[in-house]
Design an enzyme around this catalytic site. Structure first.
Site, short mmCIF file in Angstrom:
data_model
loop_
_atom_site.label_atom_id
_atom_site.label_comp_id
_atom_site.label_asym_id
_atom_site.label_seq_id
_atom_site.Cartn_x
_atom_site.Cartn_y
_atom_site.Cartn_z
N GLY A 1 -2.30 -8.83 12.53
CA GLY A 1 -2.66 -7.52 13.02
C GLY A 1 -3.38 -6.89 11.75
CG HIS B 1 -2.08 -0.76 1.06
ND1 HIS B 1 -3.02 -1.50 2.31
CD2 HIS B 1 -2.50 -1.78 0.03
CE1 HIS B 1 -3.74 -2.25 1.76
NE2 HIS B 1 -3.39 -2.46 0.34
N1 APR Z 1 -1.88 -6.62 18.35
C1 APR Z 1 -2.54 -7.47 17.42
N2 APR Z 1 -3.59 -6.81 16.67
C2 APR Z 1 -3.95 -5.89 16.93
C3 APR Z 1 -3.71 -5.01 17.91
C4 APR Z 1 -2.49 -5.61 18.57
N3 APR Z 1 -1.91 -4.89 19.57
N4 APR Z 1 -4.25 -3.77 17.92
C5 APR Z 1 -5.21 -3.87 17.12
N5 APR Z 1 -5.01 -5.05 16.30
C6 APR Z 1 -5.97 -5.63 15.35
C7 APR Z 1 -7.42 -5.20 15.31
O1 APR Z 1 -8.23 -6.32 16.15
C8 APR Z 1 -7.71 -5.27 13.81
O2 APR Z 1 -8.16 -6.54 13.36
O3 APR Z 1 -5.39 -4.84 14.12
C9 APR Z 1 -6.27 -4.75 13.02
C10 APR Z 1 -6.39 -3.45 12.53
O4 APR Z 1 -7.34 -3.57 11.60
P1 APR Z 1 -7.48 -2.12 10.59
O5 APR Z 1 -7.64 -1.02 11.47
O6 APR Z 1 -8.48 -2.32 9.62
O7 APR Z 1 -6.20 -2.23 9.85
P2 APR Z 1 -5.73 -2.98 8.43
O8 APR Z 1 -6.49 -4.27 8.57
O9 APR Z 1 -4.22 -2.97 8.79
O10 APR Z 1 -6.21 -2.00 7.46
C11 APR Z 1 -6.07 -2.49 5.97
O11 APR Z 1 -7.00 -0.71 5.09
O12 APR Z 1 -7.69 1.36 5.39
C12 APR Z 1 -6.92 0.78 4.58
O13 APR Z 1 -4.93 1.11 3.65
C13 APR Z 1 -5.52 0.82 4.71
O14 APR Z 1 -3.67 -0.67 4.83
C14 APR Z 1 -4.95 -0.19 5.45
C15 APR Z 1 -5.96 -1.46 5.20
#
Ligand code: APR
Length: 233
Positions: free
Chosen positions: A177, A117
């Site tokens: 994560g 990304h």
């Molecule tokens: N340890 C492990 N997991 C965690 C922690 C932690 N300390 N804190 C949060 N999480 C998990 C949450 O439960 C959630 O499932 O991390 C995940 C974060 O999810 P999102 O906020 O949706 O982020 P992500 O999955 O990386 O988003 C993917 O979406 O908005 C777009 O381009 C953006 O790259 C991003 C993509």
């Protein structure tokens, strides 16, 4: 985790593909996107993470990314990042794909990170298409002819060829994560299953795709990722 150690020894995993999301950087102090008080809570995604939003208001978009880029100076890799860089040295073949645009994997010692990304520390020139490594703030006089080298919604991901190749012989897929809300990353587990890879989700909590994994481990990444990598030591 003991029975997992036996399973991993039986499978003798040699070709590991890892996908990370915002959750691996959460304990370093970087907001995730969709957790409460997440990055998307304060902004309409289409306003700051789409080409249309950028062309409508480049100043607002640059200010958003300037803030996130500046924050990188105040955050540091956590044990989950460094554990993955250790795993890279232990297994025969290792591919780290991240949805994250921060530089914590590299600062945690990972060598070959596929930022599907994009990256906060890169910008590209709208006139020449040239990508440059960049720190600091994009200044207002530059707002209209450079943009963050970030993949926005509706745009093609980076490294799709390298990612496809990575799954060719994958025998262990770790998804760490991420809420598995966004494709194509959320679909990588299907590519791994087609190769009969062992698919493991390591996340703070269950996700909509947890059922697609062979094993799920829930907890903070700094605990469950480090415990998992310890099985290979
Ligand atoms: N340890 C492990 N997991 C965690 C922690 C932690 N300390 N804190 C949060 N999480 C998990 C949450 O439960 C959630 O499932 O991390 C995940 C974060 O999810 P999102 O906020 O949706 O982020 P992500 O999955 O990386 O988003 C993917 O979406 O908005 C777009 O381009 C953006 O790259 C991003 C993509």
């Amino acid at each position: 985790m003991d029975s997992l150690k036996n399973l991993l020894q039986q499978k003798n995993c040699k070709d590991v593909v890892v996908l990370t999301g915002a959750g691996i950087s959460a304990e370093s102090g970087i907001k995730t996107f969709r957790d409460s008080n997440g990055l998307w809570e304060d902004h309409a995604i289409e306003d700051i993470a789409s080409p249309e939003g950028f062309y409508k208001d480049p100043e607002m978009v640059h200010r958003f990314y300037n803030l996130r880029r500046a924050q990188l100076q105040d955050v540091y890799p956590n044990p989950a990042h460094t554990a993955l860089s250790d795993l890279e040295k232990i297994v025969d073949n290792f591919t780290l794909i991240t949805q994250n645009v921060d530089d914590l994997h590299e600062r945690g010692g990972s060598q070959n990170v596929l930022h599907m990304h994009g990256e906060l520390k890169k910008i590209f020139c709208l006139k020449t298409g040239k990508v440059d490594y960049f720190e600091g703030d994009v200044m207002s006089e530059e707002f209209s002819f450079v943009r963050p080298d970030i993949v926005w919604f509706g745009e093609a991901i980076k490294y799709s060829t390298e990612i496809q190749k990575a799954f060719e012989n994958c025998d262990l897929y770790l998804c760490i994560g991420t809420s598995n809300n966004v494709y194509p990353a959320a679909g990588f587990v299907q590519a791994a299953k087609m190769k009969n890879a062992l698919c493991i989700e390591l996340n703070l909590e269950a996700t909509a795709l947890s059922h697609q994994y062979d094993l799920n481990f829930y907890g903070p990444a700094t605990e469950i990722v480090t415990q998992f990598v310890d099985l290979f030591r």
